[in-house]
Design a protein around this motif. Structure first.
Motif, PDB file in Angstrom:
ATOM      1  N   ASN A 186       0.834  -4.990   8.921  1.00 32.70           N
ATOM      2  CA  ASN A 186       0.723  -5.034  10.372  1.00 32.70           C
ATOM      3  C   ASN A 186      -0.655  -4.547  10.823  1.00 32.70           C
ATOM      4  OD1 ASN A 186       1.071  -2.317   9.695  1.00 32.70           O
ATOM      5  ND2 ASN A 186       2.183  -1.846  11.596  1.00 32.70           N
ATOM      6  N   VAL A 187      -1.596  -4.488   9.886  1.00 35.25           N
ATOM      7  CA  VAL A 187      -2.944  -4.006  10.179  1.00 35.25           C
ATOM      8  C   VAL A 187      -3.909  -5.191  10.241  1.00 35.25           C
ATOM      9  CG1 VAL A 187      -4.841  -2.516   9.416  1.00 35.25           C
ATOM     10  CG2 VAL A 187      -2.461  -1.817   9.023  1.00 35.25           C
ATOM     11  N   THR A 217      -6.918  -2.149  13.596  1.00 29.28           N
ATOM     12  CA  THR A 217      -5.854  -1.743  14.519  1.00 29.28           C
ATOM     13  C   THR A 217      -4.531  -2.393  14.136  1.00 29.28           C
ATOM     14  OG1 THR A 217      -6.389  -3.553  16.034  1.00 29.28           O
ATOM     15  CG2 THR A 217      -7.498  -1.444  16.397  1.00 29.28           C
ATOM     16  N   ILE A 218      -3.440  -1.836  14.670  1.00 28.87           N
ATOM     17  CA  ILE A 218      -2.116  -2.396  14.422  1.00 28.87           C
ATOM     18  C   ILE A 218      -1.949  -3.683  15.220  1.00 28.87           C
ATOM     19  CG2 ILE A 218       0.357  -2.021  14.797  1.00 28.87           C
ATOM     20  CD1 ILE A 218      -0.044   0.892  14.077  1.00 28.87           C
ATOM     21  N   ILE A 219      -1.438  -4.707  14.550  1.00 27.48           N
ATOM     22  CA  ILE A 219      -1.219  -6.005  15.188  1.00 27.48           C
ATOM     23  C   ILE A 219      -0.013  -5.917  16.109  1.00 27.48           C
ATOM     24  CG2 ILE A 219      -0.713  -8.448  14.761  1.00 27.48           C
ATOM     25  CD1 ILE A 219      -1.934  -8.071  11.958  1.00 27.48           C
ATOM     26  N   SER A 220      -0.108  -6.542  17.268  1.00 28.81           N
ATOM     27  CA  SER A 220       0.999  -6.539  18.222  1.00 28.81           C
ATOM     28  C   SER A 220       2.217  -7.232  17.624  1.00 28.81           C
ATOM     29  CB  SER A 220       0.584  -7.276  19.500  1.00 28.81           C
ATOM     30  OG  SER A 220       1.715  -7.539  20.315  1.00 28.81           O
ATOM     31  N   PRO A 221       3.421  -6.691  17.866  1.00 27.36           N
ATOM     32  CA  PRO A 221       4.636  -7.344  17.353  1.00 27.36           C
ATOM     33  C   PRO A 221       4.814  -8.767  17.867  1.00 27.36           C
ATOM     34  CG  PRO A 221       5.123  -5.121  18.111  1.00 27.36           C
ATOM     35  CD  PRO A 221       3.727  -5.421  18.553  1.00 27.36           C
ATOM     36  N   SER A 222       4.192  -9.092  18.990  1.00 31.85           N
ATOM     37  CA  SER A 222       4.317 -10.434  19.549  1.00 31.85           C
ATOM     38  C   SER A 222       3.304 -11.411  18.958  1.00 31.85           C
ATOM     39  CB  SER A 222       4.146 -10.394  21.072  1.00 31.85           C
ATOM     40  OG  SER A 222       2.852  -9.903  21.427  1.00 31.85           O
ATOM     41  N   ASP A 223       2.401 -10.915  18.131  1.00 30.40           N
ATOM     42  CA  ASP A 223       1.388 -11.773  17.508  1.00 30.40           C
ATOM     43  C   ASP A 223       2.064 -12.738  16.535  1.00 30.40           C
ATOM     44  OD1 ASP A 223      -0.695 -12.484  15.372  1.00 30.40           O
ATOM     45  OD2 ASP A 223      -1.943 -11.388  16.800  1.00 30.40           O
ATOM     46  N   ARG A 224       1.572 -13.968  16.479  1.00 33.77           N
ATOM     47  CA  ARG A 224       2.159 -14.983  15.608  1.00 33.77           C
ATOM     48  C   ARG A 224       2.111 -14.570  14.136  1.00 33.77           C
ATOM     49  NH1 ARG A 224       0.547 -20.355  13.518  1.00 33.77           N
ATOM     50  NH2 ARG A 224       2.376 -21.727  13.632  1.00 33.77           N
ATOM     51  N   ASN A 255       6.848  -0.982  12.793  1.00 32.88           N
ATOM     52  CA  ASN A 255       5.563  -1.676  12.718  1.00 32.88           C
ATOM     53  C   ASN A 255       4.767  -1.606  14.012  1.00 32.88           C
ATOM     54  OD1 ASN A 255       6.848  -3.541  14.366  1.00 32.88           O
ATOM     55  ND2 ASN A 255       7.059  -5.094  12.774  1.00 32.88           N
ATOM     56  N   VAL A 256       5.264  -0.860  14.991  1.00 26.51           N
ATOM     57  CA  VAL A 256       4.517  -0.643  16.226  1.00 26.51           C
ATOM     58  C   VAL A 256       3.667   0.617  16.122  1.00 26.51           C
ATOM     59  CG1 VAL A 256       4.702  -0.217  18.713  1.00 26.51           C
ATOM     60  CG2 VAL A 256       6.256  -1.846  17.602  1.00 26.51           C
ATOM     61  N   ASN A 257       4.211   1.632  15.448  1.00 29.15           N
ATOM     62  CA  ASN A 257       3.532   2.934  15.405  1.00 29.15           C
ATOM     63  C   ASN A 257       3.086   3.370  14.010  1.00 29.15           C
ATOM     64  OD1 ASN A 257       4.044   3.693  18.286  1.00 29.15           O
ATOM     65  ND2 ASN A 257       6.178   3.526  17.617  1.00 29.15           N
ATOM     66  N   ARG A 258       3.507   2.668  12.973  1.00 28.38           N
ATOM     67  CA  ARG A 258       3.175   3.062  11.616  1.00 28.38           C
ATOM     68  C   ARG A 258       2.479   1.921  10.894  1.00 28.38           C
ATOM     69  NH1 ARG A 258       4.006   7.135  13.699  1.00 28.38           N
ATOM     70  NH2 ARG A 258       5.540   8.749  13.246  1.00 28.38           N
ATOM     71  N   ARG A 259       1.471   2.259  10.100  1.00 30.01           N
ATOM     72  CA  ARG A 259       0.666   1.260   9.404  1.00 30.01           C
ATOM     73  C   ARG A 259       1.247   0.964   8.021  1.00 30.01           C
ATOM     74  NH1 ARG A 259      -4.877   1.120  11.218  1.00 30.01           N
ATOM     75  NH2 ARG A 259      -5.577   0.868   9.064  1.00 30.01           N
ATOM     76  N   ARG A 260       1.176  -0.305   7.645  1.00 30.85           N
ATOM     77  CA  ARG A 260       1.586  -0.725   6.299  1.00 30.85           C
ATOM     78  C   ARG A 260       0.630  -1.819   5.835  1.00 30.85           C
ATOM     79  NH1 ARG A 260       5.360  -4.436   3.567  1.00 30.85           N
ATOM     80  NH2 ARG A 260       6.501  -3.346   1.912  1.00 30.85           N
ATOM     81  N   LEU A 261       0.012  -1.616   4.695  1.00 36.22           N
ATOM     82  CA  LEU A 261      -0.908  -2.602   4.125  1.00 36.22           C
ATOM     83  C   LEU A 261      -0.585  -2.770   2.651  1.00 36.22           C
ATOM     84  CD1 LEU A 261      -3.322  -4.489   4.043  1.00 36.22           C
ATOM     85  CD2 LEU A 261      -4.815  -2.480   3.848  1.00 36.22           C
ATOM     86  N   MET A 262      -0.118  -3.963   2.306  1.00 40.34           N
ATOM     87  CA  MET A 262       0.218  -4.312   0.931  1.00 40.34           C
ATOM     88  C   MET A 262      -0.576  -5.567   0.579  1.00 40.34           C
ATOM     89  SD  MET A 262       2.624  -1.970   0.744  1.00 40.34           S
ATOM     90  CE  MET A 262       3.497  -2.296  -0.782  1.00 40.34           C
ATOM     91  N   GLN A 263      -1.158  -5.579  -0.614  1.00 38.01           N
ATOM     92  CA  GLN A 263      -1.935  -6.728  -1.068  1.00 38.01           C
ATOM     93  C   GLN A 263      -1.240  -7.364  -2.276  1.00 38.01           C
ATOM     94  OE1 GLN A 263      -4.144  -7.886   0.997  1.00 38.01           O
ATOM     95  NE2 GLN A 263      -6.171  -7.115   0.449  1.00 38.01           N
ATOM     96  N   ARG A 264      -0.916  -8.658  -2.134  1.00 38.41           N
ATOM     97  CA  ARG A 264      -0.216  -9.348  -3.216  1.00 38.41           C
ATOM     98  C   ARG A 264      -1.087 -10.438  -3.817  1.00 38.41           C
ATOM     99  NH1 ARG A 264       3.910 -13.093  -1.198  1.00 38.41           N
ATOM    100  NH2 ARG A 264       2.717 -14.800  -2.145  1.00 38.41           N
ATOM    101  N   THR A 265      -1.191 -10.436  -5.130  1.00 38.56           N
ATOM    102  CA  THR A 265      -1.750 -11.567  -5.861  1.00 38.56           C
ATOM    103  C   THR A 265      -0.598 -12.276  -6.556  1.00 38.56           C
ATOM    104  OG1 THR A 265      -2.335  -9.900  -7.533  1.00 38.56           O
ATOM    105  CG2 THR A 265      -4.135 -10.861  -6.249  1.00 38.56           C
TER     106      THR A 265
END
Length: 297
Positions: free
Chosen positions: A84-85, A91-98, A265-275
């Motif tokens: 969601n970053v 910045t955190i992406i808006s929940p309404s973002d596509r 996902n509005v207030n907490r960051r999560r970043l995962m990278q997948r190969t």
């Protein structure tokens, strides 16, 4: 220090220790890991932080990497980003973002890339930022699901072909591709039953992308796929991985399903990278050659 594999569940999964993935692997050490993936289907490594470049280098040991296309936030790279970053702004992406609408599809049980003509061998996911609560990734074994069938059931399943359709799976959560986006991944066919060429053990290629049984009436095929999924994902069969920063998890897309779980996902960051490692060799097997002949007829 010797590699050590501690089983997570009787059916699948192992925690791996005795190796630092970013320091390079000897041929014998990698061979041991490769055999372990065939045996355990899910390998969990704790405290193995990686940069993007290190993750790509490690992933290429397993085979050719899939480039990411379409709507994923990392489109145009070798990464599929589950986050969601906004990488550009931090910045955190808006929940309404596509982009977040698209990622809701990951809450469904699925195996990566079954909607592609060339299926994947495995996925490698690294935890870069994790929320304090939620955001687990859950796994179930479709090898165990196949082996739990009766002999008569297995005989029928062995003969079936499944159509996988990315538009259908994302449509299940209300996301719609544009015509141009949908054209990137047209529906594809795969054998319902996959056979591991090393162990000979069989598994089911099911999940959200599995849209229909080829040559079956729509309702009958949908009912079978739903029944197989329900039986494979019973709560007592699930391994739920609680992520810590630096975790690396590798899973065999031929033999397990996975799904993301909710977090704030509005207030907490999560970043995962997948190969994701492609598996072009499977197209030369008799099962896939038969499918190609059917589609060409």
């Amino acid at each position: 220090m010797a590699l050590r594999f501690d089983p997570i569940r009787p059916e699948f999964g192992a925690r791996v220790s005795g190796v630092t993935l970013t320091l390079g692997l000897s041929a014998s050490a990698f061979s041991e890991l490769r055999r372990a993936l065939d045996e355990y289907s899910v390998l969990v490594f704790a405290d193995q932080p990686m940069t993007d470049a290190q993750q790509i280098d490690f992933s290429r040991l397993w085979g050719p990497l899939e480039p990411t296309k379409g709507v994923n936030p990392a489109s145009g790279t070798f990464f599929a980003r589950q986050s969601n970053v906004d990488i550009a702004t931090g910045t955190i992406i808006s929940p309404s973002d596509r982009r977040m609408d698209y990622q809701r599809g990951n809450y469904q049980w699925h195996a990566d890339s079954t909607f592609k003509r060339v299926p994947s061998l495995c996925s490698i996911l690294t935890a870069r930022e994790v929320p304090a609560e939620g955001g687990n990734t859950e796994f179930v074994s479709t090898r165990a699901a196949y082996e739990a069938q009766t002999e008569d059931e297995r005989r029928e399943l062995d003969s079936l072909t499944v159509e996988h359709d990315f538009s259908v799976s994302r449509g299940r959560v209300g996301f719609k591709f544009s015509p141009e986006e949908a054209a990137i991944y047209p529906p594809v066919w795969h054998p319902l039953v996959q056979t591991n060429p090393v162990t000979g053990r069989r598994s089911l290629l099911i999940g959200a992308h599995a849209a229909a049984i080829v040559d079956w009436p729509e309702e009958k095929g949908a009912a079978l796929l739903a029944d197989l999924l329900d039986r494979a994902t019973r709560p007592e069969l699930v391994y739920s991985h609680r992520w810590q920063v630096g975790d690396v998890v590798i899973w065999d897309n031929r033999a397990v399903l996975h799904r993301a779980t909710a977090y704030d996902n509005v207030n907490r960051r999560r970043l995962m990278q997948r190969t994701t490692v492609s598996n072009p060799a499977v197209l030369e097997t008799p099962a896939y050659r038969q499918i190609e002949a059917r589609r060409s007829a």
